[in-house]
Design an enzyme around this catalytic site. Structure first.
Site, PDB file in Angstrom:
ATOM      1  CE  LYS A 149      41.565  26.049  39.288  1.00 23.33           C
ATOM      2  NZ  LYS A 149      42.822  26.458  39.885  1.00 23.33           N
ATOM      3  CE  LYS A 151      44.755  26.883  43.058  1.00 24.22           C
ATOM      4  NZ  LYS A 151      45.936  27.740  42.922  1.00 24.22           N
ATOM      5  CE  LYS A 175      48.146  23.012  34.971  1.00 29.29           C
ATOM      6  NZ  LYS A 175      47.724  23.255  36.375  1.00 29.29           N
ATOM      7  CG  ASP A 177      45.204  23.864  40.577  1.00 32.22           C
ATOM      8  OD1 ASP A 177      44.042  24.248  40.702  1.00 32.22           O
ATOM      9  OD2 ASP A 177      46.082  24.559  40.013  1.00 32.22           O
ATOM     10  CD  GLU A 178      48.811  26.021  41.328  1.00 36.92           C
ATOM     11  OE1 GLU A 178      48.294  25.622  40.275  1.00 36.92           O
ATOM     12  OE2 GLU A 178      48.284  26.864  42.051  1.00 36.92           O
ATOM     13  CG  HIS A 267      51.920  25.152  37.307  1.00 35.16           C
ATOM     14  ND1 HIS A 267      52.296  26.217  38.098  1.00 35.16           N
ATOM     15  CD2 HIS A 267      50.594  25.275  37.115  1.00 35.16           C
ATOM     16  CE1 HIS A 267      51.225  26.934  38.385  1.00 35.16           C
ATOM     17  NE2 HIS A 267      50.183  26.401  37.799  1.00 35.16           N
ATOM     18  CG  HIS A 300      51.094  27.353  32.934  1.00 40.13           C
ATOM     19  ND1 HIS A 300      49.824  27.558  33.399  1.00 40.13           N
ATOM     20  CD2 HIS A 300      51.263  26.010  32.888  1.00 40.13           C
ATOM     21  CE1 HIS A 300      49.228  26.387  33.615  1.00 40.13           C
ATOM     22  NE2 HIS A 300      50.100  25.429  33.323  1.00 40.13           N
ATOM     23  CE  LYS A 307      43.942  32.597  38.869  1.00 42.24           C
ATOM     24  NZ  LYS A 307      43.234  31.516  39.546  1.00 42.24           N
TER      25      LYS A 307
HETATM   26  C1  CAP Z   1      44.406  28.626  36.929  1.00 44.47           C
HETATM   27  C2  CAP Z   1      45.440  27.958  37.811  1.00 44.47           C
HETATM   28  C3  CAP Z   1      46.847  28.062  37.249  1.00 44.47           C
HETATM   29  C4  CAP Z   1      47.278  29.432  36.881  1.00 44.47           C
HETATM   30  C5  CAP Z   1      48.814  29.534  36.934  1.00 44.47           C
HETATM   31  C6  CAP Z   1      45.405  28.514  39.226  1.00 44.47           C
HETATM   32  O1  CAP Z   1      43.158  28.363  37.479  1.00 44.47           O
HETATM   33  O2  CAP Z   1      45.174  26.581  37.920  1.00 44.47           O
HETATM   34  O3  CAP Z   1      47.690  27.526  38.251  1.00 44.47           O
HETATM   35  O4  CAP Z   1      46.878  29.685  35.578  1.00 44.47           O
HETATM   36  O5  CAP Z   1      49.205  30.788  36.476  1.00 44.47           O
HETATM   37  O6  CAP Z   1      45.640  27.697  40.116  1.00 44.47           O
HETATM   38  O7  CAP Z   1      45.203  29.709  39.358  1.00 44.47           O
HETATM   39  P1  CAP Z   1      41.907  29.201  36.901  1.00 44.47           P
HETATM   40  P2  CAP Z   1      50.070  30.893  35.129  1.00 44.47           P
HETATM   41  O8  CAP Z   1      41.724  28.805  35.456  1.00 44.47           O
HETATM   42  O9  CAP Z   1      40.738  28.787  37.761  1.00 44.47           O
HETATM   43  O10 CAP Z   1      42.239  30.643  37.050  1.00 44.47           O
HETATM   44  O11 CAP Z   1      49.282  30.126  34.112  1.00 44.47           O
HETATM   45  O12 CAP Z   1      50.163  32.370  34.865  1.00 44.47           O
HETATM   46  O13 CAP Z   1      51.396  30.284  35.420  1.00 44.47           O
HETATM   47 MG    MG Z   2      46.653  26.144  39.328  1.00 41.74          MG
END
Ligand code: CAP
Ligand code: MG
Length: 423
Positions: A149, A151, A175, A177-178, A267, A300, A307
């Site tokens: 991060k 991201k 990992k 990020d998406e 994801h 996931h 959050k």
């Molecule tokens: C978490 C995260 C994931 C979320 C996806 C984000 O980052 O990388 O994409 O967890 O949600 O981009 O928010 P943090 P879920 O650890 O900094 O929060 O897992 O519910 O699909």
């Molecule tokens: Mg993410």
């Protein structure tokens, strides 16, 4: 066939039927029975008016709304309505036009139970939880992961160095990020080459097994090319944003990953566009059954305490659908010989929340923390170590505050974030 011909109260589904559980909010002036008939008709082979062609084969292919409890309706579909191993066609039937019908003000596909004939036509997960754990030779604790991060915005070098720090801090997985794919400042190939070099160095220095969830999400042919590139550079996984990429693309990627021997981390970005409204859309539970069928190895499923919206009963139902050989929740499912999917808990996690997560979800999970690691006062490596220390404390049944007395990284994390539940 009139709508009412699709209503069969008391019908008992055959073992070959696919069964859907819908939550239906009929439009004004439409009875639940009429709405159920319309949903069964439109999602199988009926339409708004009688048509001339009408024979036993066609009638037999019609869906049957057979049970109504409050605003929940069960509908059975003969397996002959569907093409095996064709997820787009199946969803265009049970989850297509029906959501736009004027006869309903709301419609939510809550769960699907898949007949064996359909189930066996899909690959299912290649590794399963046991196979994933074997990659790391880690059998008794949650696996751990982090997303660098911010991201998106790091260069490939910054990304790889962040990964090195996380691996050196003790984490198993880096990992992407998406929404990180191959932007100008962080080209896919450069990121893969540099990150695996850092991974190899971290493995050498720690003696641990490390890996990297590389986001290959892109146009399908490009995804295949990227998966091959990951394999060439010694990777064990690909990551795919399955909902934005599309199920047929994931089926193609799954076929390729069988040949490459690569695990798939899914994801679920965009799921909340479908599953957040309790009265309309497609539940995450339904999406989880599709994911296991199509064959991802990790998915996931939320955190309850983090959050992003992830209610406890939903998370537990998801674990039941992904992990168990025979799921009992909602419609239940005998998964036959389909392997399990390793649930991933992620979204606003930090060391202070680990006891809650492990109390709710147990140890057969991946714990992912991005901000909860890179936001540590002493940086990424300390943040990673603090996360591992929180897991160790839970495994030893010791409170975090007690454990932090002799573990500085955890102590600093608790001083910084406490047990805050981010929103
Ligand atoms: C978490 C995260 C994931 C979320 C996806 C984000 O980052 O990388 O994409 O967890 O949600 O981009 O928010 P943090 P879920 O650890 O900094 O929060 O897992 O519910 O699909
Ligand atoms: Mg993410």
């Amino acid at each position: 066939m009139s709508y009412i011909e699709f209503v069969h109260p008391g019908y008992t589904p055959s073992k070959n039927d696919l069964v859907c559980l819908f939550r239906i909010t009929p439009a004004k002036g439409i009875s639940m029975r009429e709405a159920a008939g319309r949903v069964a008709s439109e999602s199988s082979n009926g339409t708004w008016t009688d048509v001339s062609l009408h024979n036993t084969r066609i009638v037999r292919l019609g869906a049957k709304a057979f049970e109504t409890k409050g605003d929940f309706v069960k509908i059975a579909y003969p397996v002959g309505l569907f093409e095996k191993n064709n997820m787009p066609q199946i969803l265009s039937s049970i989850a297509g036009n029906v959501f736009g019908m004027k006869a309903v003000d709301g419609l939510r596909l809550e769960d699907v139970s898949w007949p064996k004939k359909i189930l066996k036509s899909f690959r299912g997960p290649q590794f399963g939880i046991r196979g994933i754990r074997k990659i790391f030779r880690v059998y008794d604790r949650p696996l751990t992961a982090t997303v660098p991060k911010p991201k998106v915005g790091m260069t490939s070098g910054e990304h790889a160095r962040t990964g090195y720090e996380a691996w050196m801090g003790g984490l198993d997985l880096l990992k992407d990020d998406e929404n990180l794919s191959s932007q100008n400042f962080n080209k896919f190939e450069r990121r893969v080459e540099k990150s695996f070099r850092m991974r190899d160095l971290a493995e050498k220095k720690t003696g641990g097994i490390k890996s990297y969830l590389v986001n290959v999400s892109a146009e399908t042919k490009e995804m295949i090319r990227r998966a091959r590139f990951v394999k060439k550079h010694g990777g064990e996984y690909v990551m795919v944003d399955a909902i934005t990429a599309g199920w047929s693309a994931v089926q193609t990627l799954r076929d390729e990953c069988e040949d490459l021997g690569l695990a798939i981390h899914m994801h679920r970005a965009m799921h909340a566009a479908m599953d957040r409204n309790p009265l309309h859309g497609i539940s995450m539970l339904t999406l989880s059954t599709i994911s296991r069928l199509v064959g991802v190895d990790q998915l996931h499923i939320g955190t309850v305490v983090g959050k992003l919206v992830s209610p406890k009963d939903e998370v537990l139902n998801l674990q039941d659908k992904l992990v168990n050989k025979k799921s009992k929740k909602v419609l239940g499912q005998n998964w036959e010989n389909l392997k399990s999917v390793l649930p991933v808990s992620s979204g606003g996690l930090h060391p202070g929340l680990i006891p809650d997560v492990m109390k709710i979800m147990g140890r057969d999970i991946v714990i992912q923390a991005g901000g909860g690691i890179h936001g540590h006062p002493d940086g990424t490596r300390a943040g990673a170590t603090a996360l591992l220390q929180a897991i160790e404390a839970v495994m030893e049944n010791v409170s975090l505050s007690h454990y932090s007395k002799n573990h500085a990284e955890l102590r600093k994390a608790l001083e910084h974030w406490g047990h805050v539940k981010p929103v």
